[in-house]
Design a protein around this motif. Structure first.
Motif, mmCIF file in Angstrom:
data_model
loop_
_atom_site.group_PDB
_atom_site.id
_atom_site.type_symbol
_atom_site.label_atom_id
_atom_site.label_comp_id
_atom_site.label_asym_id
_atom_site.label_seq_id
_atom_site.Cartn_x
_atom_site.Cartn_y
_atom_site.Cartn_z
ATOM 1 N N GLY F 27 0.804 -1.226 0.000
ATOM 2 C CA GLY F 27 0.000 0.000 0.000
ATOM 3 C C GLY F 27 0.831 1.267 0.000
ATOM 4 O O GLY F 27 0.465 2.270 0.614
ATOM 5 N N LEU F 28 1.958 1.234 -0.684
ATOM 6 C CA LEU F 28 2.856 2.400 -0.664
ATOM 7 C C LEU F 28 2.316 3.540 -1.534
ATOM 8 O O LEU F 28 1.725 3.300 -2.589
ATOM 9 N N PRO F 29 2.550 4.775 -1.112
ATOM 10 C CA PRO F 29 2.117 5.947 -1.875
ATOM 11 C C PRO F 29 3.103 6.233 -3.010
ATOM 12 O O PRO F 29 3.809 7.237 -2.989
ATOM 13 N N VAL F 30 3.140 5.337 -3.976
ATOM 14 C CA VAL F 30 4.145 5.406 -5.031
ATOM 15 C C VAL F 30 3.468 5.190 -6.366
ATOM 16 O O VAL F 30 2.574 4.344 -6.479
ATOM 17 N N GLU F 31 3.868 5.962 -7.380
ATOM 18 C CA GLU F 31 3.439 5.609 -8.735
ATOM 19 C C GLU F 31 4.674 5.474 -9.616
ATOM 20 O O GLU F 31 5.633 6.212 -9.476
#
Lengths: 145, 145, 145, 145, 145, 145, 145, 145
Positions: F27-31
């Protein structure tokens, strides 16, 4: 695109309100930013850190606190309007114009005709010279169309 | 290292000459640059390109010709001295200070105590405030030692 | 190419002299720059402008006068050597390291092994860690060969 | 505008929490960022890549992993608060201050009066010096008003 | 104007000497810079600081010492020649090309036709592709005429 | 903050998918962004503009069309992961690393131990070296925590 | 200070020679730079690398070889003079003007009155508009005084 | 990511509409920006500030008002499409191309084959040359995929 417009200079007349009202009436995609325009609270901006007895250092401390705000907002704007009225020295307005010029941020000036000559260097680096808040609103309409 | 020092502002007194003389007497490794300081020839700087009848555009044309020189010299200096005298608007001096601030070029101001308050934003971004040409020479001695 | 090397940090030992002597003995194409390394005159750098009674503002004024020199020399160097000794806080040395890192100017550190841990962030952005002035001279030999 | 404020320095007291609580109580449009403030996990930040036996390289590896985060957040903030406590070397805090100064990002310092002198260079490039978290909150109120 | 030309890449053939000889024979206003091209001394560049037992850290330490030199020279050149030979990985040459591209420094490549396809991204950002040192000399003649 | 991570290099294994899956699972805030990873369509990227008969110019045209995408995405990322596999030259990956280094964008490398030596310059400018996609995910967890 | 002035545009008349002669007669501290002004050799600038059969790619290759020279000289000049004659498209001259504008390099235009309207955007970003080489010399005298 | 594409140049044909329609039909994540494309209102852009009698200054004033818009939009785009038709001088299009080149913003050109030679410098700095709006749409599909 929402255009961010920084309003710099004279704080003793309601030119900011006139421009904001005109922009709102026309539904322009513009948001305005500005320094603290209340003279007394601006002069006292740093006093909560301990008020220096010496006037120079009191001004120094307050001006730097104000500059956190003004420098940030000036650097983030898409366009600045620099207003010179008929009173006071207004060196901070000319300072902001020079700051914009060095950054390559477009700015326009707003002032009466009788100070065209002393403002010639400031106007020479500006994108336009307006004489009334209505003209500034007109310009914002055109630019953001 | 030879330090290049840009002298900006007041043109009606001999502060530039005093600083230059002091620096020369002390043998400092400094060279000074400046705008054209002759009022009339500065105002007429662009007339050879065809003199516009309208005052605004005449000022505009001349100011841009002057700016080729001032912008280049200002961008190349290591330090600027910004002088505010007791007459005239001197918005170009404040403009130069703002330009330096945005570029990160250090500048000092040179002015009397009675205009500390209206110059507070310009002084807040300066590295020092001097009141006499002698102090400026003193500063140059220290900095270039 | 003459390499300009800025020597930052500790002023109570002769590490600068050792490096300069080593570089000269080896005939390296290097010139060294530095802040004013005399503690007392550095603290008093701004006093000629009028000595503020308040210690904070006296330090402030002097530090800004010193910064005219240090900022300019730091921005012009090709390489900086940042020295941490075993005394004092030396926050100005760490400040210079951060300044170099942000500008992309290569720097090396010079310090003993016992302060490796508290200096880990400063060392992480450095190009090398040396423990003796001899090693610095060795590095200058290699880099300028 | 939401202001992004980076909180740098001391990790052994609750100054970050005090500022955050004060800002939240006042409903300020501010979001805070920070390095990893847990000492042990910060020291071990790079161990998952293989823990070097040598202390210098272990610190080096972990500091660079931490720097991915800190450098990015520092470069994106609108304002930094640099805190110096009464313990430890805190060279990373001074490093962050220098980094901000070189980028032109405004920062303020937060420290007691007894370390004014060793912090003079760091304070000289700051926009303000605060002594308590309450003053920092006061400043954020003013700047974001 | 003296043009500074950085020669990057392959170290196992005499392409640098051929270009230098050609430029000298033609009396071109060019000076050449380069990384340390001696494989062994380059690999050992950081050993005088203490040779790490671990290969990765030994390479790391030496590469950073080398980078003080290469980064500085690369950033100061007016033009880079990036050479890819028929052996080895030569990732440092491609790295230098990317560095130039990001800085806006013009570079040309020098390689045989059989590696046109794997070098297509590197060539796409180059100003020219040469296949022989003679062609590079020809180009320098034209550019500096 | 959503972190944008550019994935550069090897296109013949599923390392990109492994990292993306790991980041999503956590669930990392990464794109993630990337070049076109399909070999054939990448080689033919410019053919719709008219396919040059000459191989060099066909590659040139396609590479520049690809570069519109890669240069833009690379310049906008917060972090890049540069992957070197065991096949092919992969000069474009090293080129991207050099591009990041010059811009000051942090990047990490992902490769096996047996190519540590030829990658030493690329690793020296990196913030970390990972050997598995799992380690990259671990790093993203830490950095974005 | 020696001013470096780049002369861009029309190659079919002797305006460059007139300006150079005027500057020399007046003993001005100016040196002039320029693209290769010989039409045929300019078109063939890249042919020594192998002349592409396709016209587009031949032009492409030669233009990039020329750009090594023009981009470098344009980026190094203190002032550019952009000349538009009465023949040909001269898009390269307008391109150079746009390049200067984006860099913040001052430039002036030199052209007849009958093309004022199509050149209005190019003139709007210029510091002055001259109609004769004599006026350019006059301007150089004033600027370098 | 939404790509912002600036459409510069020819205003007498419907190439902008064709590209926009093609992009919309394909559902591309693209938004288009542009100068004011109405000839008469563009020429009169500054008249509300007082219409100068002299044609040069009228054009000057209007062009600067237009430049507030074009310069801002050009500086904010991710990609520019520069269109040259078969009529008029279109120096402003070439100016925009030069501006993009100096900023490092990728642009492509759109023009017929018969003007390849006079556009060679503009094409040499472009990422691609398209001959039809359909090709531009094709390129946008590929780049934003």
């Amino acid at each position: 695109m929402i255009w961010t417009v920084y309003l710099s200079g004279e704080i003793h007349t309601d030119w900011r309100e006139q421009i904001a009202a005109g922009a709102e009436a026309a539904g322009l995609p513009v948001e305005f930013t500005s320094a603290n325009t209340y003279h007394e609270s601006s002069d006292a901006a740093g006093d909560f850190l301990g008020k220096p007895e010496n006037n120079f250092w009191r001004d120094h401390q307050s001006s730097k606190v104000n500059a956190i705000r003004t420098k940030t907002l000036l650097e983030q704007c898409d366009l600045a309007v620099i207003r010179f009225g008929d009173k006071y020295k207004q060196w901070n307005a000319a300072f902001d114009a020079g700051y914009c010029a060095a950054m390559g941020t477009p700015y326009i000036t707003l002032h009466d005709e009788d100070i065209v000559h002393p403002l010639k260097e400031v106007d020479a680096a500006a994108m336009a010279w307006a004489q009334t808040p209505e003209q500034v609103v007109e310009l914002l309409k055109y630019v953001t169309a």
